[in-house]
Design a protein around this motif. Structure first.
Motif, PDB file in Angstrom:
ATOM      1  N   LEU A 454       0.832  -1.198   0.000  1.00  0.00           N
ATOM      2  CA  LEU A 454       0.000   0.000   0.000  1.00  0.00           C
ATOM      3  C   LEU A 454       0.871   1.254   0.000  1.00  0.00           C
ATOM      4  O   LEU A 454       1.986   1.249   0.547  1.00  0.00           O
ATOM      5  N   PRO A 455       0.359   2.344  -0.570  1.00  0.00           N
ATOM      6  CA  PRO A 455       1.144   3.588  -0.610  1.00  0.00           C
ATOM      7  C   PRO A 455       1.107   4.376   0.693  1.00  0.00           C
ATOM      8  O   PRO A 455       1.682   5.472   0.769  1.00  0.00           O
ATOM      9  N   VAL A 456       0.413   3.865   1.690  1.00  0.00           N
ATOM     10  CA  VAL A 456       0.349   4.545   2.993  1.00  0.00           C
ATOM     11  C   VAL A 456       0.729   3.553   4.076  1.00  0.00           C
ATOM     12  O   VAL A 456       0.617   2.336   3.904  1.00  0.00           O
ATOM     13  N   ALA A 457       1.171   4.078   5.199  1.00  0.00           N
ATOM     14  CA  ALA A 457       1.538   3.209   6.319  1.00  0.00           C
ATOM     15  C   ALA A 457       0.294   2.503   6.846  1.00  0.00           C
ATOM     16  O   ALA A 457      -0.765   3.130   7.016  1.00  0.00           O
ATOM     17  N   SER A 458       0.441   1.193   7.102  1.00  0.00           N
ATOM     18  CA  SER A 458      -0.731   0.457   7.562  1.00  0.00           C
ATOM     19  C   SER A 458      -0.307  -0.841   8.222  1.00  0.00           C
ATOM     20  O   SER A 458       0.609  -1.508   7.736  1.00  0.00           O
ATOM     21  N   PRO A 459      -0.953  -1.202   9.339  1.00  0.00           N
ATOM     22  CA  PRO A 459      -0.728  -2.541   9.880  1.00  0.00           C
ATOM     23  C   PRO A 459      -1.294  -3.579   8.920  1.00  0.00           C
ATOM     24  O   PRO A 459      -2.237  -3.304   8.170  1.00  0.00           O
ATOM     25  N   CYS A 460      -0.711  -4.783   8.933  1.00  0.00           N
ATOM     26  CA  CYS A 460      -1.145  -5.848   8.027  1.00  0.00           C
ATOM     27  C   CYS A 460      -1.647  -7.029   8.842  1.00  0.00           C
ATOM     28  O   CYS A 460      -0.878  -7.647   9.587  1.00  0.00           O
ATOM     29  N   ILE A 461      -2.941  -7.320   8.712  1.00  0.00           N
ATOM     30  CA  ILE A 461      -3.560  -8.440   9.416  1.00  0.00           C
ATOM     31  C   ILE A 461      -4.419  -9.196   8.415  1.00  0.00           C
ATOM     32  O   ILE A 461      -5.424  -8.666   7.928  1.00  0.00           O
ATOM     33  N   PRO A 462      -4.053 -10.422   8.045  1.00  0.00           N
ATOM     34  CA  PRO A 462      -4.857 -11.167   7.059  1.00  0.00           C
ATOM     35  C   PRO A 462      -6.313 -11.284   7.488  1.00  0.00           C
ATOM     36  O   PRO A 462      -6.614 -11.417   8.684  1.00  0.00           O
TER      37      PRO A 462
END
Length: 519
Positions: A454-462
């Protein structure tokens, strides 16, 4: 002796019957059609038959010859009156002699049906109130006014009908259908959700059977990858809306069927009102959310629902009768599984005949319900394996599932109330969501994220872990993002049940890319 006669005078039945006697006859069958004093609730004082004589006689001879050849009877004759007739007059007489009674019965029935549908003979009814009307003009032979022997149109009636008149004779011959059953179909209103692999056979067969009104729901456009299984369309249709293509197909197949189209998915706040307009709903999408929404609306409105799903070479079929005490979809699976687990045709692959078979089974279940045929509304879950060629029926335990949580109606109402909360949000760029104060969470799998971060900061949780993950990353308004919006929508519903103000990006990253391309 000719085998078909047009008669202007009363029929001498005794003479006709004697002429058909044969020393080898073991059975004789006759049919007599009389003029009755009412039709469709209107009182009739008499009627008149007109015919294009030359064509009627030649086609009538052909029909009787066909019956003799097909059923091996010894002799047959048909007489049809023309001109003015009174109540109680004999209008049609058919006689058949054969070696055995079965052949006589079958040949007589064949002649009755074919004469009705193939001969250019028209009936004008006279009513007690002084009105008149041409009726039962369902034959296939078309005659132009200029071709009529006297050159007149006879009040416009002997012109070629400008609209096609369907011939349902092959299905009305079924004892369980008949004219009464055909009338039920003509009065029926059926909603089909989805005009894809399952919907194509459903729409085609219901239209062909003469269902009076078909509602069609679909917001998709036809793609080249659809054509191997959605055989109602062709390559020239690519890029057009399926709902429009399906409506045109119905009009070409059976123009007497009325079509009502819905070019947007049904929403939780309106679906019950839409279902209430129809006698039966057939759900034909590969969208789990649509199936559960349809199930809840069916239960709350008492509208029978036919569900089907496809996975590679297999399929499932379930009829939700929506009757008190009967099982619904949530009795089997209280909550929809993650879209990532279920998959779609695009993700898992499918051979064209698989949805074709399941859709055909849905159409059959629909006709069974509309006609009241044996086995209609069987609540069993049907499993179809097209590689093995097997079909199983698994009983559904109505004592479990919804009954443990207040019953199907209570569960459906609770689910529909939850679904009415609008959790979809649309943004042109994810930076706009961040500027609005949303915490963006990527619910894609690790390989997808590595391929396209993604082009923005983000946590990743399936998405598959959302239901049991810690709630630490979720504070304030949360925007979940996946590739298509399906997994994020499902995950947002799960988080809301846990008290999180979660939303889903409509259309996912695919919609963002399409928007960027268009810009």
């Amino acid at each position: 002796m000719t085998r078909f006669t047009l008669a202007t005078e009363p029929v001498d039945v005794a003479t006709l019957r004697d002429a058909l006697k044969h020393s080898g006859s073991g059975g004789f069958c006759s049919f007599e059609g009389w003029v009755r004093n009412n039709n469709e609730g209107r009182e009739v004082s008499g009627l008149a038959y007109e015919a294009y004589a030359e064509l009627a006689i030649s086609e009538g001879e052909r029909v009787v010859d066909e019956a003799v050849a097909r059923y091996g009877v010894l002799a047959a004759h048909c007489v049809h009156r023309v001109g003015d007739l009174k109540i109680g007059d004999l209008a049609v007489w058919i006689g058949v002699s054969a070696a055995h009674r079965d052949e006589a019965f079958r040949a007589c029935r064949y002649i009755i049906d074919e004469i009705k549908h193939r001969l250019p003979i028209w009936k004008k009814e006279h009513y007690i109130d002084g009105d008149t009307a041409w009726v039962a003009c369902t034959h296939a032979a078309h005659v132009e006014a200029d071709d009529h022997p006297d050159g007149h149109s006879h009040e416009g009636h002997l012109r070629v009908p400008s609209t096609f008149m369907p011939d349902y004779s092959r299905q009305t011959r079924l004892r369980e259908v008949g004219d009464t059953g055909q009338g039920k179909l003509a009065a029926a209103r059926v909603l089909v959700i989805g005009a894809g692999g399952l919907g194509c056979p459903v729409i085609s067969y219901l239209a062909g059977a003469g269902v009076g009104t078909l509602g069609i729901v679909d917001d998709d456009v036809l793609e080249a990858s659809n054509l191997h299984r959605q055989v109602m369309y062709d390559a020239r249709d690519i890029g057009q809306r399926k709902v429009d293509l399906a409506a045109r197909r119905v009009a070409a197949l059976n123009p007497v069927v009325k079509v009502q189209t819905f070019a947007e998915p049904l929403r939780a706040d309106t679906i019950a009102d839409v279902f209430a307009q129809f006698d039966l709903v057939v759900e034909c999408t590969d969208d789990l959310g649509s199936r559960y929404l349809a199930n809840d609306a069916a239960v709350l409105t008492g509208t029978p629902l036919i569900l089907a799903s496809v996975y590679q070479y297999e399929g499932q079929l379930q009829v939700v009768s929506a009757l008190p005490g009967h099982a619904c979809l949530r009795c089997l699976w209280p909550e929809p599984p993650s879209p990532a687990l279920a998959g779609s045709c695009a993700e898992t692959g499918v051979l064209g005949p698989v949805p074709g078979v399941l859709g055909t089974l849905q159409a059959m279940e629909a006709l069974k319900l509309l006609l009241g045929l044996p086995g209609a509304g069987d609540p069993s879950l049907q499993l179809v394996d097209l590689l093995e060629g097997t079909r199983q029926r698994l009983p559904v335990d109505v004592g479990s599932g919804c009954s443990l949580h207040g019953g199907c109606t209570v569960v459906a109402q609770r689910a529909l109330d939850t679904a009415m909360v609008d959790i979809d949000r649309r943004f042109d760029e994810l930076a706009d969501a961040v500027a609005r104060g949303f915490v963006v969470v990527d619910v894609r799998d690790a390989d997808e994220i590595d391929a396209s971060p993604l082009p923005v900061a983000s946590p990743c949780i399936p998405a598959s872990e959302i239901a049991r993950c810690p709630l630490g990353p979720f504070h304030g308004d949360v925007l979940l993002v996946c590739a298509s919006g399906k997994r994020s929508h499902h995950a947002a519903r799960q988080l809301r049940q846990r008290g999180v103000e979660a939303y889903s990006l409509v259309g996912g990253l695919n919609a963002l890319r399409d928007s960027a391309v268009c810009a």
